[in-house]
Design an enzyme around this catalytic site. Structure first.
Site, PDB file in Angstrom:
ATOM      1  N   HIS A  62      45.329  83.641 -66.797  1.00  0.00           N
ATOM      2  CA  HIS A  62      46.230  82.732 -66.067  1.00  0.00           C
ATOM      3  C   HIS A  62      46.807  81.676 -67.004  1.00  0.00           C
ATOM      4  CE1 HIS A  62      46.943  80.477 -62.017  1.00  0.00           C
ATOM      5  NE2 HIS A  62      47.904  80.231 -62.890  1.00  0.00           N
ATOM      6  N   HIS A  64      50.710  79.867 -68.495  1.00  0.00           N
ATOM      7  CA  HIS A  64      52.161  79.731 -68.351  1.00  0.00           C
ATOM      8  C   HIS A  64      52.743  79.483 -69.739  1.00  0.00           C
ATOM      9  CE1 HIS A  64      52.011  79.288 -63.897  1.00  0.00           C
ATOM     10  NE2 HIS A  64      50.813  78.790 -64.159  1.00  0.00           N
ATOM     11  N   ARG A  66      56.099  79.768 -70.374  1.00  0.00           N
ATOM     12  CA  ARG A  66      57.425  79.151 -70.154  1.00  0.00           C
ATOM     13  C   ARG A  66      58.579  79.903 -70.785  1.00  0.00           C
ATOM     14  NH1 ARG A  66      55.199  76.488 -66.085  1.00  0.00           N
ATOM     15  NH2 ARG A  66      54.055  74.612 -66.654  1.00  0.00           N
ATOM     16  N   ASP A 154      52.675  83.029 -58.474  1.00  0.00           N
ATOM     17  CA  ASP A 154      51.968  81.790 -58.840  1.00  0.00           C
ATOM     18  C   ASP A 154      52.910  80.607 -59.061  1.00  0.00           C
ATOM     19  OD1 ASP A 154      49.742  80.156 -59.519  1.00  0.00           O
ATOM     20  OD2 ASP A 154      50.413  80.274 -61.585  1.00  0.00           O
ATOM     21  N   HIS A 181      48.293  82.283 -55.499  1.00  0.00           N
ATOM     22  CA  HIS A 181      48.172  80.822 -55.548  1.00  0.00           C
ATOM     23  C   HIS A 181      48.111  80.385 -54.080  1.00  0.00           C
ATOM     24  CE1 HIS A 181      49.890  76.698 -56.752  1.00  0.00           C
ATOM     25  NE2 HIS A 181      50.004  76.722 -55.444  1.00  0.00           N
ATOM     26  N   ASP A 332      44.696  78.171 -66.326  1.00  0.00           N
ATOM     27  CA  ASP A 332      45.961  77.755 -65.688  1.00  0.00           C
ATOM     28  C   ASP A 332      46.730  76.826 -66.650  1.00  0.00           C
ATOM     29  OD1 ASP A 332      48.076  77.382 -63.977  1.00  0.00           O
ATOM     30  OD2 ASP A 332      46.999  76.128 -62.553  1.00  0.00           O
TER      31      ASP A 332
HETATM   32 ZN   LIG Z   1      49.083  78.245 -59.398  1.00  0.00          ZN
END
Ligand SMILES: [Zn+2]
Length: 458
Positions: A62, A64, A66, A154, A181, A332
């Protein structure tokens, strides 16, 4: 060179129930042998792992990164550099990019960037709905063909239960896990922190625990109805853990993950360092050797979604990790630019970085406190996510891909967000004394990062 001999480390391989001092021989990018007194064939280098833990490469399912579209926050090069430094050899990036990862073309773009610029394995999750708008299903079969390992919206949550049911049916048909999520919009509205004593004291709008629990319950019912594998992301509330525990007992194909900030901090942290250490931080204070990091009230590095919750919730997440209800640990990792976070609490985006601190915080909260064994913690970062994602990773079995993490569980160090390999600095743990640190990572037999290499570069 994709061959290497790691000598004398404590090898912990939960997939094979192995935990002992041993050597690991890697030949041509694959694990060739694990055992005592192995010798390196001619031309193969040796790495002394004495006093360190050697385990399958850690997986963070998990993150991000971008890219595409928001590369001022992070990109694949900097995101994977942060992963490497944190001890991670594989990551799964979330599809809430700009544009969202809802087509085969965007999946292909990320795979290509990861090949060119990534230093660790980058897996891609695809969107459940087009544009993550929650209205129309994305082409789930096409995404699977393009190589996604999961689907998720998510950052958002599909509110229409019938649409979610159809998504489950497709996910099952294409043998993809569906990550969710969990956030009920009608209950959460524009809440910015946990609804409770501190939200009232600080005058901030509350995000009630029931807003998460409601969707966890919905997901249990849909997993049962459709047989799809649903994985609940970043669990924060005690009620979610209780629901999951009960459903798993009945054999429902449901699973959950937890992030270190939810089992380390509480909502008191939003009121500032002093309030946190006095109210809920006492059990952590010892780890800081008397020098307690301080931060002001309304610090937006303590704003994430779902929010930091109460002591009772933090305890329930820890219990869920200890009894196996929550099988997966992840960060996350959600980078944001300084100028975006440096605004009033209400206006700041949700999210914090986490790749470089999650191993240490997990060791501190789970292993050093003797809540779970080292092998159990490693399983939550290796074989458990690998099984959920159907990846041939997370093990040191002979013939497996030689992704290996070497770490020292006892090293004391101070994390400084300013020195992070990430492009962003939005960590609530800057200035914290941490215990446990990655020493080196090996991806497909190649040592791509080590503390020593970094020392040479500097
Ligand atoms: Zn999330």
């Amino acid at each position: 060179m994709n061959s290497l001999l790691l000598t004398g480390g404590r090898v912990v391989d939960p997939a094979n129930k192995f935990d002992g001092i041993a050597d690991v021989l890697i030949l041509n990018g694959k694990i060739s042998a694990v055992g005592k007194n192995l010798s390196a064939p001619a031309g193969v280098k040796t790495f002394d792992a004495k006093g360190k833990v050697v385990c399958p490469g850690l997986i963070d399912l998990h993150v991000h990164f971008r890219e595409p579209g928001q590369t001022a926050k992070e990109n694949i090069a900097t995101g994977t550099a942060a992963a490497a430094r944190g001890g991670f050899t594989s990551v799964v990036c979330m599809p809430n990019t700009s544009p969202a990862i809802d087509s085969a073309a965007t999946v292909a773009l990320i795979h290509e960037r990861a090949r060119e610029q990534g230093s660790v394995n980058v897996y891609v999750s695809g969107a459940i709905t087009k544009g993550i708008a929650g209205e129309e299903l994305a082409p789930i079969g096409g995404l699977k063909k393009a190589g996604v390992v999961a689907i998720t919206d998510d950052g958002h949550c599909v509110q229409n239960n019938d649409l979610m049911r159809r998504a489950c049916e497709y996910a099952k048909m294409f043998d993809l896990p569906l990550f969710d999520h969990c956030q009920d919009y009608s209950l959460v509205t524009d809440g910015v922190m946990h609804e409770g004593y501190w939200s009232i004291a600080l005058g901030l709008r509350g995000w009630p625990a029931a807003g998460e629990e409601m969707i966890v319950a919905r997901n249990i019912l849909l997993a049962e109805l459709t047989g799809a594998k649903i994985h609940c992301q970043h669990l924060s509330a005690a009620g979610s853990v209780a629901l999951l525990r009960e459903a798993k007992k009945r054999g429902v194909p449901i699973s959950g993950e937890a992030c270190p900030h939810h089992f380390t901090l509480t909502d008191a942290a939003v009121a500032g360092g002093e309030k946190f250490w006095n109210a809920d931080g006492k059990i952590l204070a010892a780890s800081q050797n008397g020098e307690l990091p301080q931060w002001p009230g309304y610090d937006t590095n303590f704003k994430m979604n779902p929010p930091l919750r109460s002591v009772k919730d933090r305890e329930a997440i820890l219990e869920g990790l200890a009894d196996g209800t929550i099988e997966i640990l992840c960060s996350d990792h959600a980078p944001h630019c300084d100028y975006e976070k440096d605004v009033e609490f209400d206006y700041a985006p949700f999210g914090i970085t986490g790749l470089e601190t999650e191993l240490a915080l997990s060791l501190m909260q789970l292993v050093h406190t003797k809540r779970i064994s080292l092998a159990d913690m490693i399983a939550k970062f290796t074989v458990n996510p690998a099984r959920l994602l159907n990846l041939n990773k997370g093990t040191l079995s002979v013939g497996a891909d030689a992704d290996v993490t070497v770490f020292d569980p006892e090293t004391d160090w101070i994390f400084k967000a300013g020195d992070s390999a990430s492009k962003s600095r939005n960590s609530p743990f800057s200035g914290w004394k941490l215990k446990g640190k990655a020493v080196a990572i090996i991806v497909a037999g190649k040592m791509i990062w080590s503390e020593q290499m970094e020392a040479v570069e500097v």
